[in-house]
Each structure stands twice: as structure tokens, then as C-alpha cells.
Write a protein that holds these residues in place. Sequence first.
Motif, PDB file in Angstrom:
ATOM      1  N   THR A  79      -2.950   5.398   3.704  1.00 48.66           N
ATOM      2  CA  THR A  79      -2.645   5.999   2.399  1.00 48.66           C
ATOM      3  C   THR A  79      -3.376   7.334   2.262  1.00 48.66           C
ATOM      4  OG1 THR A  79      -2.493   3.785   1.426  1.00 48.66           O
ATOM      5  CG2 THR A  79      -2.740   5.642  -0.108  1.00 48.66           C
ATOM      6  N   ASP A 128      -4.366   1.372   1.995  1.00 44.95           N
ATOM      7  CA  ASP A 128      -4.822   1.036   3.345  1.00 44.95           C
ATOM      8  C   ASP A 128      -5.218   2.323   4.065  1.00 44.95           C
ATOM      9  OD1 ASP A 128      -2.515   2.229   4.271  1.00 44.95           O
ATOM     10  OD2 ASP A 128      -1.509   0.347   4.810  1.00 44.95           O
ATOM     11  N   PRO A 181       0.837  -1.203   0.000  1.00 41.15           N
ATOM     12  CA  PRO A 181       0.000   0.000   0.000  1.00 41.15           C
ATOM     13  C   PRO A 181       0.875   1.258   0.000  1.00 41.15           C
ATOM     14  CG  PRO A 181      -0.704  -1.524   1.719  1.00 41.15           C
ATOM     15  CD  PRO A 181       0.587  -2.059   1.169  1.00 41.15           C
TER      16      PRO A 181
END
Length: 299
Positions: free
Chosen positions: A94, A91, A66
Motif C-alpha cells: 500500500t 499491507d 488492503p
Amino acid sequence: MNIVILGAGAIGSLFGALLLKKNNVTLIGRTPHINAIRKNGLTIKGKTQLNVKIPGEDLIDKVEVPPDLLILTVKSFDTMSAIHQAKQIIDDDTVVLSMQNGLDNLAAIERVVDRKQIIAGVTTHGTFFSQPGVIIHTGKGNSVLGELNGKKTVRVENIAYVFNESNIETHVSDDIVKEIWVKAIINSSINPLTAIFQCKNGYLLQNPVLGKIVEKICMESTSVANAHGINIPYQDTIQKTKNVIRSTSENYSSMLQSVKKGKKTEIDSINGKIVYIGRKHAIDALLNEILIHLVKSGQ
Ligand SMILES: NC(=O)c1ccc[n+]([C@@H]2O[C@H](COP(=O)([O-])OP(=O)(O)OC[C@H]3O[C@@H](n4cnc5c(N)ncnc54)[C@H](OP(=O)(O)O)[C@@H]3O)[C@@H](O)[C@H]2O)c1
């Protein structure tokens, strides 16, 4: 910083090539562009001259880790499908940054991603997609980033820092929504007219009739913004629009380029959204409506 750029076309590829200097960057784009980059590297010509080896994928689900930052650079009509795809690989940590034009991107992203993860930006760089693997940087500009709630947080300052250290001149705004509106008003006044009259941006001020029409559209779009609670004086948007026309006088707008290639334009996200929001405030944005019909009837 681990950065994924979703929508490696003109602006996304330019930002990717620049950010690569100091960050891990992965471009997500269409197969011919990604294949050309794998074969010959990503080439930037014009105001920036670079050839870089940059990781790229044509499917976002090939990204395994991610990213810290996902930069969305698809055209506005692709935002919803792109953010649904991105959802698979991001995720909760982010940050999702929309660097797009148009008034409907943030609402679309918010339907899929928690609002707290979203920041927005606008840029005045000018670029176009020449051929797979090759981008032309036509105008060096600057960029503005901001949190949706206007706070100057550590994370937005940090992303601006990362941009600046990669030679993407950037500052943080405490009212990014207003910046997005200003860009939309300018685009609403320039892009459709250039697409209808098939002219370079500069012609809009060389022709006195078109110059007056630019002012009228600008005033109409600004009145919708004002009714919507975005406080921008008419004189400011008219002046800014004329400055953009002068500084990009030799450019063909992205809307004209799309029309010439028979591709979809962003008119629904710009003029269309202005008409829609105008109606909510009992403002008849007739000029914007006419522009939409004329641009679409020419396609
Ligand atoms: N270019 C500029 O100078 C500039 C400046 C300021 C702001 N902007 C804004 O930035 C945004 C992007 O503009 P642009 O000119 O860079 O557009 P662009 O060249 O069309 O780039 C977008 C790219 O993303 C691809 N794409 C769309 N959905 C995808 C997906 N799900 N996965 C992978 N790739 C996908 C598109 O492919 P297909 O075309 O094949 O669908 C296209 O190659 C727009 O909102 C524009 O208004 C552009």
C-alpha cells in the motif's frame, strides 16, 4: 486502483467523489457524514457539481482488502491516531499519500509506516464541509505529488496519472518537501491573521498595515526554511502568498472557520513547527510565536 481515503471531510470527500469515476474508492469518515452519504449520496456543490453513491465506513477496520493507495486527509493533529488505525488495514504494497497541510505529518506517518511506502502531496483546491453529506468546492486548484527522495518513480507518475484522469489536475515534483514548506510559509502568513482579525483572505491586502505584516511573517518563515536547508527566495514566497490572497480574496481561511466553530486549528503544525525548527537554527521566529498566542487566546 483500490483507494481508501482516511479523513472524509472537506478535501477528502472532494477527492473521493472525483476519483470514484475510474477507481474503487472507500471513504472513512465520521458517522453523521457516512450515514448522510449512505442515505442521499455524497453531494459536491460549487465549482464541482456532483452527487455520487460512494462506499463509506466510520471505522477503518471495516475495510477488508488492503488498498493500493491510502490517502490521508485528516487535519494534522489527527495524523498520528489516524495512521495507527490505518496500519491495521494496509499491507507492504500500500502506498500512503499525505495530502495534508503542516510540517509534521510525514514524521508522524514515518513512525508507523515504512518510509518507502510514503509519498506526499499538496493541493491548492479550496473546499469546506457544509453539512454531513455535503461539501462545497470553493476554488478549483491543482495538486503536486512527490516521492520523499525526489525520484520520479513509476508509482508516483502512475498516481498522478490516476488523479489527472479523474480531473484532479496534478503534476509530479522532484522536491515535494520544498512544496510542503512553501505551502506552510503561505499558510503561516495568511491563516492566523485572518483568524485573529476575523476577515476574509482578501482583507489582508486591502489593509496596508496587514499587508506589511503579511510580508514580515513571510520573510520570517522563509528564513527558518532557508536555515533548515530549504532554499526558497523571500521574493518568491512573498509573491506566492500575495497571489494566493488575491485568488482566494472572498474565502474565509480554514483556520478562521475552525476558530469560529470552536474547533482545534492546525497552527501547531504550521507556525508552531516553524518556531520549533527556527529555535534549532538559533532563529527567533517571534512573529510566528505571537500569532500562535493570539490565535490560541481567542479560542
Ligand atoms: N479544505 C481545504 O480546502 C484544504 C485544501 C488544502 C489542504 N487541506 C488540508 O487537508 C487536510 C484536511 O483538511 P479538511 O479541510 O478536509 O479537514 P476536515 O474537513 O476537518 O476533514 C477531516 C475529517 O476527518 C475526520 N477524521 C479525523 N480523524 C479521523 C479518523 N481517525 N477516522 C475517520 N475520520 C476522521 C474529521 O472528523 P472530526 O472533525 O470530527 O474530527 C473530519 O471530518 C488538512 O491538513 C488541511 O490543511 C485542506
